[in-house]
Write a protein that holds these residues in place. Structure first.
Motif, mmCIF file in Angstrom:
data_model
loop_
_atom_site.group_PDB
_atom_site.id
_atom_site.type_symbol
_atom_site.label_atom_id
_atom_site.label_comp_id
_atom_site.label_asym_id
_atom_site.label_seq_id
_atom_site.Cartn_x
_atom_site.Cartn_y
_atom_site.Cartn_z
ATOM 1 N N UNK A 32 0.814 -1.213 0.000
ATOM 2 C CA UNK A 32 0.000 0.000 0.000
ATOM 3 C C UNK A 32 0.857 1.278 0.000
ATOM 4 N N UNK A 33 2.101 1.157 0.448
ATOM 5 C CA UNK A 33 2.994 2.308 0.558
ATOM 6 C C UNK A 33 3.664 2.592 -0.790
ATOM 7 N N UNK A 34 3.585 3.840 -1.212
ATOM 8 C CA UNK A 34 4.239 4.249 -2.446
ATOM 9 C C UNK A 34 5.751 4.270 -2.233
ATOM 10 N N UNK A 35 6.508 3.924 -3.285
ATOM 11 C CA UNK A 35 7.968 3.931 -3.194
ATOM 12 C C UNK A 35 8.548 4.150 -4.581
ATOM 13 N N UNK A 36 9.828 4.482 -4.656
ATOM 14 C CA UNK A 36 10.464 4.629 -5.973
ATOM 15 C C UNK A 36 10.430 3.325 -6.775
ATOM 16 N N UNK A 37 10.476 2.190 -6.093
ATOM 17 C CA UNK A 37 10.453 0.905 -6.786
ATOM 18 C C UNK A 37 9.076 0.626 -7.379
ATOM 19 N N UNK A 38 8.048 0.959 -6.627
ATOM 20 C CA UNK A 38 6.681 0.809 -7.144
ATOM 21 C C UNK A 38 6.503 1.684 -8.384
ATOM 22 N N UNK A 39 7.004 2.916 -8.314
ATOM 23 C CA UNK A 39 6.915 3.827 -9.463
ATOM 24 C C UNK A 39 7.690 3.272 -10.657
ATOM 25 N N UNK A 40 8.839 2.661 -10.414
ATOM 26 C CA UNK A 40 9.619 2.049 -11.501
ATOM 27 C C UNK A 40 8.818 0.936 -12.176
ATOM 28 N N UNK A 41 8.145 0.128 -11.384
ATOM 29 C CA UNK A 41 7.313 -0.949 -11.936
ATOM 30 C C UNK A 41 6.189 -0.356 -12.783
ATOM 31 N N UNK A 42 5.490 0.635 -12.249
ATOM 32 C CA UNK A 42 4.385 1.272 -12.979
ATOM 33 C C UNK A 42 4.884 1.851 -14.296
ATOM 34 N N UNK A 43 6.003 2.554 -14.254
ATOM 35 C CA UNK A 43 6.559 3.162 -15.462
ATOM 36 C C UNK A 43 7.007 2.105 -16.481
#
Length: 143
Positions: A32-43
């Motif tokens: 549930x917590x946003x992170x740079x790694x989550x953003x990398x996956x989304x991108x």
């Protein structure tokens, strides 16, 4: 430390590696917590024009592992956080070809100041783990 491996029950995906496009139909269990790694996956999913279905978001890595082990979806997690479950055969790791993320952790302190007993002990343990698991982790003192 490797990050972004594909973890899921072993029966379902007997492959050694998958591509982003192969994951478009999967249901992801996410943190549930946003992170740079989550953003990398989304991108990365956006870059490959592949849908990312994050149908379930949970507050802890432990909860995510349990849901994945029950067959309730798949997850991208730090490899170190699932070593025990992989060793027991509860989860399987399958690298995602387009997701190769390396995480660097650093302990920074003033050059003139000495380290506390706890910090010295932490460095000793970190160095021992890196040596024991040769190749998977790297311990390097920088000046």
């Amino acid at each position: 430390m490797s990050w972004c491996w594909w973890f899921l029950p072993g029966i379902r995906w007997p492959r050694r590696e998958v591509s982003i496009r192969q994951l478009g139909a999967e249901s992801f269990v996410a943190h549930i917590v946003s992170s740079p790694y989550r953003e990398k996956v989304i991108q990365t999913f956006l870059k490959y024009k592949t849908p990312l279905h994050m149908d379930l978001e949970l507050p802890t890595l432990q909860a995510i592992k349990q849901f994945v082990a029950l067959g309730s979806g798949v997850a991208l997690m730090p490899e170190i956080s699932v070593e025990t479950e992989v060793a027991r055969g509860e989860l399987v790791r399958i690298p995602v070809r387009e997701l190769r993320v390396q995480r660097k952790l650093r302990l920074i302190y003033r050059k003139e100041a000495g380290l506390s007993h706890a910090a010295r002990a932490f460095l000793k343990v970190a160095e021992a783990v890196a040596t024991e698991r040769a190749g998977r982790y790297r311990f390097q003192r920088e000046s």
